[in-house]
Design a protein around this motif. Structure first.
Motif, PDB file in Angstrom:
ATOM      1  N   VAL A 322       0.840  -1.204   0.000  1.00  0.00           N
ATOM      2  CA  VAL A 322       0.000   0.000   0.000  1.00  0.00           C
ATOM      3  C   VAL A 322       0.872   1.250   0.000  1.00  0.00           C
ATOM      4  N   LEU A 323       1.937   1.249   0.823  1.00  0.00           N
ATOM      5  CA  LEU A 323       2.823   2.410   0.879  1.00  0.00           C
ATOM      6  C   LEU A 323       3.528   2.633  -0.460  1.00  0.00           C
ATOM      7  N   VAL A 324       4.014   1.543  -1.065  1.00  0.00           N
ATOM      8  CA  VAL A 324       4.703   1.685  -2.351  1.00  0.00           C
ATOM      9  C   VAL A 324       3.748   2.211  -3.415  1.00  0.00           C
ATOM     10  N   VAL A 325       2.530   1.625  -3.454  1.00  0.00           N
ATOM     11  CA  VAL A 325       1.543   2.094  -4.426  1.00  0.00           C
ATOM     12  C   VAL A 325       1.213   3.557  -4.184  1.00  0.00           C
ATOM     13  N   GLY A 326       1.066   3.928  -2.895  1.00  0.00           N
ATOM     14  CA  GLY A 326       0.764   5.325  -2.565  1.00  0.00           C
ATOM     15  C   GLY A 326       1.863   6.265  -3.018  1.00  0.00           C
ATOM     16  N   ILE A 327       3.122   5.828  -2.794  1.00  0.00           N
ATOM     17  CA  ILE A 327       4.253   6.664  -3.218  1.00  0.00           C
ATOM     18  C   ILE A 327       4.265   6.813  -4.734  1.00  0.00           C
ATOM     19  N   ILE A 328       4.012   5.690  -5.433  1.00  0.00           N
ATOM     20  CA  ILE A 328       4.000   5.745  -6.898  1.00  0.00           C
ATOM     21  C   ILE A 328       2.892   6.659  -7.401  1.00  0.00           C
ATOM     22  N   VAL A 329       1.685   6.541  -6.809  1.00  0.00           N
ATOM     23  CA  VAL A 329       0.557   7.384  -7.226  1.00  0.00           C
ATOM     24  C   VAL A 329       0.866   8.854  -6.945  1.00  0.00           C
ATOM     25  N   ALA A 330       1.437   9.108  -5.747  1.00  0.00           N
ATOM     26  CA  ALA A 330       1.776  10.493  -5.404  1.00  0.00           C
ATOM     27  C   ALA A 330       2.818  11.055  -6.366  1.00  0.00           C
ATOM     28  N   ALA A 331       3.813  10.233  -6.714  1.00  0.00           N
ATOM     29  CA  ALA A 331       4.847  10.685  -7.639  1.00  0.00           C
ATOM     30  C   ALA A 331       4.262  10.955  -9.024  1.00  0.00           C
ATOM     31  N   LEU A 332       3.387  10.050  -9.476  1.00  0.00           N
ATOM     32  CA  LEU A 332       2.766  10.251 -10.788  1.00  0.00           C
ATOM     33  C   LEU A 332       1.887  11.494 -10.787  1.00  0.00           C
ATOM     34  N   THR A 333       1.146  11.694  -9.701  1.00  0.00           N
ATOM     35  CA  THR A 333       0.283  12.878  -9.610  1.00  0.00           C
ATOM     36  C   THR A 333       1.101  14.154  -9.625  1.00  0.00           C
ATOM     37  N   ALA A 334       2.179  14.152  -8.813  1.00  0.00           N
ATOM     38  CA  ALA A 334       3.034  15.345  -8.772  1.00  0.00           C
ATOM     39  C   ALA A 334       3.692  15.591 -10.131  1.00  0.00           C
ATOM     40  N   GLY A 335       4.107  14.510 -10.765  1.00  0.00           N
ATOM     41  CA  GLY A 335       4.728  14.642 -12.077  1.00  0.00           C
ATOM     42  C   GLY A 335       3.751  15.183 -13.113  1.00  0.00           C
ATOM     43  N   TYR A 336       2.511  14.670 -13.076  1.00  0.00           N
ATOM     44  CA  TYR A 336       1.507  15.156 -14.032  1.00  0.00           C
ATOM     45  C   TYR A 336       1.193  16.632 -13.788  1.00  0.00           C
ATOM     46  N   GLN A 356      -1.013  22.910 -23.626  1.00  0.00           N
ATOM     47  CA  GLN A 356      -0.608  22.882 -22.210  1.00  0.00           C
ATOM     48  C   GLN A 356      -0.098  21.474 -21.906  1.00  0.00           C
ATOM     49  N   GLY A 357       1.087  21.382 -21.283  1.00  0.00           N
ATOM     50  CA  GLY A 357       1.673  20.083 -20.977  1.00  0.00           C
ATOM     51  C   GLY A 357       3.018  19.928 -21.650  1.00  0.00           C
ATOM     52  N   VAL A 358       3.456  18.686 -21.806  1.00  0.00           N
ATOM     53  CA  VAL A 358       4.733  18.392 -22.446  1.00  0.00           C
ATOM     54  C   VAL A 358       4.487  17.516 -23.670  1.00  0.00           C
ATOM     55  N   GLN A 359       5.485  17.473 -24.554  1.00  0.00           N
ATOM     56  CA  GLN A 359       5.308  16.797 -25.829  1.00  0.00           C
ATOM     57  C   GLN A 359       5.232  15.272 -25.692  1.00  0.00           C
ATOM     58  N   GLN A 360       5.833  14.685 -24.646  1.00  0.00           N
ATOM     59  CA  GLN A 360       5.846  13.234 -24.507  1.00  0.00           C
ATOM     60  C   GLN A 360       4.497  12.719 -23.991  1.00  0.00           C
ATOM     61  N   ASP A 361       4.267  11.434 -24.267  1.00  0.00           N
ATOM     62  CA  ASP A 361       3.082  10.749 -23.737  1.00  0.00           C
ATOM     63  C   ASP A 361       3.537   9.673 -22.761  1.00  0.00           C
ATOM     64  N   LEU A 362       2.676   9.341 -21.836  1.00  0.00           N
ATOM     65  CA  LEU A 362       2.949   8.260 -20.885  1.00  0.00           C
ATOM     66  C   LEU A 362       2.173   7.036 -21.344  1.00  0.00           C
ATOM     67  N   GLY A 363       2.819   6.262 -22.220  1.00  0.00           N
ATOM     68  CA  GLY A 363       2.121   5.118 -22.801  1.00  0.00           C
ATOM     69  C   GLY A 363       0.944   5.610 -23.625  1.00  0.00           C
TER      70      GLY A 363
END
Length: 413
Positions: A322-336, A356-363
């Motif tokens: 749960v902690l790892v998933v939470g960290i990953i979700v938080a990182a993805l949210t902050a990155g987005y 608005q945003g960046v040229q790359q896509d995430l998958g």
């Protein structure tokens, strides 16, 4: 001529003294592993071997040899108890014993503890004895697998040993057949605990000389960090030769003068072991073996503790996931969220647009979207400017993007 039978022992890389003992004689072959952590583990194994060695002789039948071997183990148990009476500082010492007497084409075996006897026949290694340990009880009852037993926190709990801990220990005995070409391996858990059975079988298969095979097996334990003492007895069966060694061989503690003085149970890791096997040196230092009575109440307590341990492990893993998933979700949210602070000018449906945003896509997920689609047609732009827009032009902010649009408008006009 190749060596048919052999006995050897090594203190290992971590232990301060050798608490193993071994014997190879004319008809008798035995290994013993003194209980680590108790004062006198070396005394226990040495006394047991020396007490049993007197039955190294011919017997009229394997049944007679079986009875004599079992009686010798009980006499050894009595001698250990008397030694503790004379030397109270040795209270709690004990030892495993696994051995056999060869009588013609049969072997009379006796076994107690977690040292082992294997038969190598037709390139297949078979364990003949069964460990008298708590984890083996769990394996037999289907509560854990063999793989889980190897790392179980209670793997050091012995249910049966010789010593002052049990006046009448239960000893396993049996008579088994042997045939020319068989090789018998007797060993302490210093070998089986750290060298896979597949590797043991491979050594026995490719090395016909018993001494060479034994040395290679000891080298294998050293290569794996050798956290424990290791004792090995190899006995070959040949139709034209006796299995016995030319001179009786006492190895390990049994081959050294007895000392009742306490010895430190461990020594510091040697530098070579730490450099060559830093992880194994840290995690494979064995917990000292100890005896616990084979009572139902004790077994229930250990099983209940094992169940609690599994529950705690599952909870720990669940919380960790749960902690790892939470960290990953938080990182993805902050990155987005960071990507949405960026802007660039590009093309949309043939016109110049602000994104608005960046040229790359995430998958399959785009990280940009059109904010404004201008009426400026891309085809109306000069070639160099058109290529720049098609390749996208970064903007520091939305207002900066509008200024880029203004410059493009001037170019078109």
């Amino acid at each position: 001529m190749t060596t048919l039978s052999w006995a050897g022992s090594h203190v290992g890389r971590i232990r301060a003294n050798n608490q193993d003992s071994g014997y190879a004689g004319s008809h008798l072959f035995v290994v013993a592993d003194g209980m680590g952590g108790h004062a006198g583990g070396d005394v226990a194994s040495a006394l047991a071997i020396q007490s049993i060695a007197h039955i190294d002789r011919e017997f009229d039948s394997p049944e007679e040899a079986e009875e004599a071997l079992a009686s010798a183990l009980l006499e050894a148990n009595k001698e250990l108890a008397e030694t503790v009476f004379e030397h109270p500082e040795l209270t709690g010492m004990g030892t495993t014993v696994s051995g056999f007497v060869r009588v013609g084409d049969q072997l009379a075996l006796a076994h107690i503890g977690d040292s082992r006897i294997y038969r190598w026949r037709d390139h297949e290694l078979t364990q003949i004895t069964k460990d008298h340990t708590f984890v083996q009880r769990l394996v037999d009852s289907g509560r854990i697998t063999e793989e889980e037993a190897a790392t179980h926190p209670r793997r050091s709990v012995l249910m049966r040993v010789l010593g002052d801990v049990d006046i009448t220990p239960e000893i396993d005995t049996m008579v088994v057949d042997t045939q020319p070409g068989d090789r018998w391996l007797l060993c302490s858990d210093g070998l089986t605990g750290y060298v896979p059975e597949s590797e043991i079988a491979s050594v026995l298969s490719r090395q016909p000389d018993a001494a060479e095979a034994g040395q290679q097996l000891i080298e294998a334990t050293l290569e794996n960090g050798a956290p424990d003492n290791v004792t090995i007895v190899i006995v070959g069966v040949d139709a034209g030769r006796p299995s016995g060694v030319p001179q009786p061989s006492l190895v390990g503690a049994a081959g050294a003068p007895l000392s009742y003085s306490p010895v430190a149970a461990k020594r510091s890791l040697r530098i070579p072991a730490m450099l060559l096997h830093p992880i194994r040196a840290a995690i494979t230092d064995p917990e000292d073996e100890h005896f616990e009575p084979e009572s139902e109440e004790f077994l229930r307590e250990l099983i209940a503790e094992d169940r609690r341990r599994r529950i705690r492990r599952r909870i720990t893993w669940s919380v960790g996931i749960v902690l790892v998933v939470g960290i990953i979700v938080a990182a993805l949210t902050a990155g987005y969220q960071w990507t949405q602070t960026r802007y660039f000018v590009g093309t949309a449906d043939g016109n110049v647009a602000i994104y608005q945003g960046v040229q790359q896509d995430l998958g399959p997920f785009p990280l940009s979207s059109v904010v404004v689609e201008t009426p400026i047609a891309v085809d109306e732009l000069p070639d160099f400017t058109r290529r720049s827009v098609e390749a996208t032009i970064n903007a520091d902010s939305l207002s900066d993007a509008y200024r880029i649009i203004e410059r493009l408008t001037d170019v078109v006009d």
